[in-house]
Design an enzyme around this catalytic site. Sequence first.
Site, mmCIF file in Angstrom:
data_model
loop_
_atom_site.group_PDB
_atom_site.id
_atom_site.type_symbol
_atom_site.label_atom_id
_atom_site.label_comp_id
_atom_site.label_asym_id
_atom_site.label_seq_id
_atom_site.Cartn_x
_atom_site.Cartn_y
_atom_site.Cartn_z
ATOM 1 N N ALA A 1 0.921 -1.091 -0.061
ATOM 2 C CA ALA A 1 -0.006 -0.025 0.057
ATOM 3 C C ALA A 1 0.781 1.176 0.040
ATOM 4 O O ALA A 1 0.679 2.152 -0.526
ATOM 5 C CB ALA A 1 -0.878 0.073 1.217
ATOM 6 N N LYS B 1 17.363 -24.616 -14.131
ATOM 7 C CA LYS B 1 17.167 -24.206 -15.226
ATOM 8 C C LYS B 1 15.679 -23.663 -15.239
ATOM 9 O O LYS B 1 14.519 -24.594 -15.220
ATOM 10 C CB LYS B 1 17.496 -25.132 -16.216
ATOM 11 C CG LYS B 1 17.009 -24.768 -17.615
ATOM 12 C CD LYS B 1 17.370 -26.003 -18.807
ATOM 13 C CE LYS B 1 17.606 -25.426 -20.133
ATOM 14 N NZ LYS B 1 16.154 -24.911 -20.457
#
Length: 783
Positions: A34, A115
């Site tokens: 916020a 990977k």
Amino acid sequence: MTPTPAARIADLRRQLEDANYRYHVLDEPSIPDAEYDRLLRELDELEAAHPDLAAADSPTQRVGSAPAGKFAEVRHAIPMLSLGNAFSDEEVQDFVRRIADRLKRPALAFSAEPKLDGLAISLRYEGGVFVQGATRGDGATGEDVTLNLRTVKAIPLKLRGKDWPAVLEVRGEVYMPRADFEKYNEQARLHGGKVLANPRNGAAGSLRQLDPRITAQRPLAFFAYGTGLVEGGELPDAHSATLKQLRAWGFPVSSLSDVVEGADGLLDYYRRIGEARDGLPFDIDGVVYKLDDGEGQREMGFVSRAPRWAIAHKFPAQEQATTVEAIEIQIGRTGAATPVARLTPVHVAGVIVTNATLHNADQIARLDVRVGDHVIVRRAGDVIPEVAGVILDRRPDGTVPWQMPTHCPVCGAEIVREEGEAVWRCSGELSCPAQRKESLRHFASRRAMDIEGLGDRYIEDLSDLGYLTSIADLYKLTLDDLLEMKRRVDERDGTTPETVKAGKVATKWADNLIEAIDRSRTTTLERFLFALGIQHVGESTAKALAQWFGDLQRIRHLPWPLFKRVPDIGGEVARSLGHFFDQPGNQQAIDDLLARGVVIGDTHPPSGKLRAELGLATVLVDLEIPKVTRIRAEQLASAFPSVDALLDAPAHNFVTAGLPSESANAFAAWLEDEANATLLSRSGAALEELLAITPEDVAIAAGPLDGKTVVLTGGLAAMSRDEAGEKLEALGAKVAGSVSKKTHLVVAGEAAGSKLAKAQELGIEIWDEAQLLAFLAKHGSGA
DNA sequence: ATGCCTCGAGTTCA
DNA sequence: CTCGAGGCAT
């Protein structure tokens, strides 16, 4: 004193960039979302008020507006290479040996990293500012997706620190974190939006959006793993040091990257990551090993378009893309029409998958799977392959949405759907050969009549050639029938008859089958009821029926409302039972079975509990007469001595009995219907009959596990799960199939899975096999 | 009506 | 194993 707008803008930009860096690179959020939004809004307003102070690398400038017509091509100054693959330990060892041989160095350090299953991209920075981003494309030329990449918060628009090269290309992977992918799809489903097939496709599809505002909505993240062109500056020599430098400049680098030595180090790393795989917040399809020192890399060079100094070590794929060749429907025992996708065969997690269930028409509609589509097939934690999603980008032209056929492909009867149900059913019932075969299969199955040796093939042949039209025919089969059938099958298929080839031995299977059928003639009531294949009557319900009523003759002629006295049997199941026994064909089949020697061994009087449940009032409630509630039923039962008295009474007597006129009228109207009156009359007769029999005394010896619910999971060594279940039941336990709050004990065998996890979560007592065996031995029913 | 908790039914491949 | 839905308690 208030800062000048310029100073405030600079301050805000610094704060926002810093928050981004901490969140995406350090993985340590520094300010709440916020607060971040508030700062961003303030900056946006200030920049709007002071256009002269705007800047392209401001945090407000991530989302551009105008959708581009199409993507421009980008030629990579240094090609984006592909990697060689290794699938086994040997291939990794070979890889290491090749390098050691060529470099004449025994000890080799490798930089190893997971990977990611995402999309490879290249980012270009000039003077430390992000100027262009491109997809990998074919390695030489990619697409300019700069505007889309700007919306990815993990990608810095401006480099941190200093001493960066004048031109720097960073390579890495854009991916979608699993949790965000799930969240995104949940929202999409809720709002009827397009559901993404998997995180990888989600990332790829998101980057190829022509409108960056859409990309900005997608939860994309990024990891850097290397560099391309570098001009006007230097990078460290070792790959691991380069990664460190990239991190310092503000790029997220996987914290799982590591430097390891030799083939053993690589394989150890592979296993470490493999174990962590399921728990990672993103999908990976393997690990990558790169020779760490740059000089060695240069010495090794390239083969065609792959470096000799790096390799990808792949995990066995859990998911694969393939194409849908056809969508066929299968008809089950109950007529359920289940669509099944016929796929171009693919290897998934060690097996070749050619079929995958699509569950039902709703599921197909949800995924919008079409014939010809490229789809993703998954074989996740369980074994059964499923179609996880459609790769919409690769949908060929001219496909049409799939529709449930209107008629059964086997018997031609209409395929219909009950109001509010998800499944479509073939209405052919037993005139449908598919349903007949499935009924036979169910009848013969291990948990039903247990006819060993009557497999799918024989059922198929025997019913196709007319030897089996109903379950009762099984007990009519002779040895000659079987041999004749075999001969006709050989003739039909043009195969060499085995009888000729091998003489006497070839009739062995027929002898065995006849014997197995014979053995199955003696059975228990619960197996027999289960074997009939009545809708909604599985093992558990069959067992309850057997225990409560004790006799097939009583059950087969019972009016349906009385079935409801058995716990866990409600209107639906009771009606289904009534419907089954109302069919003359079914009654005939039962007669035939009994006439051909089927013997039910455990017939006994109804249980005492049943008697306690029975009464005129309960019968009236169970009949589900409109407006006749429990209270009204009790009033009627106390005013009328018997069902006959009820049937003879004029309608106004119901009012005298205390019923409000509305109920009395409804009851009278209900009775007008001949079928209802008959049902009531039959129910009354059955009631009296049952009450006339002295019930079985259910003096159950107190077992050590009375009232305990036990769940068995995983494999046991000393006995099968079924056997263990029987022994536990003999000691008073209720054996359930799934773990819940009501479970008292979980017995976890070898390789126990989700049920064990759930038991731990709920803090339920868990035993291993040894504890179970010890307990059984102690209570006199050892293995 | 609503929300568990179970049961039933269907499914793949070696 | 998973999904759908029946049964039952609240």
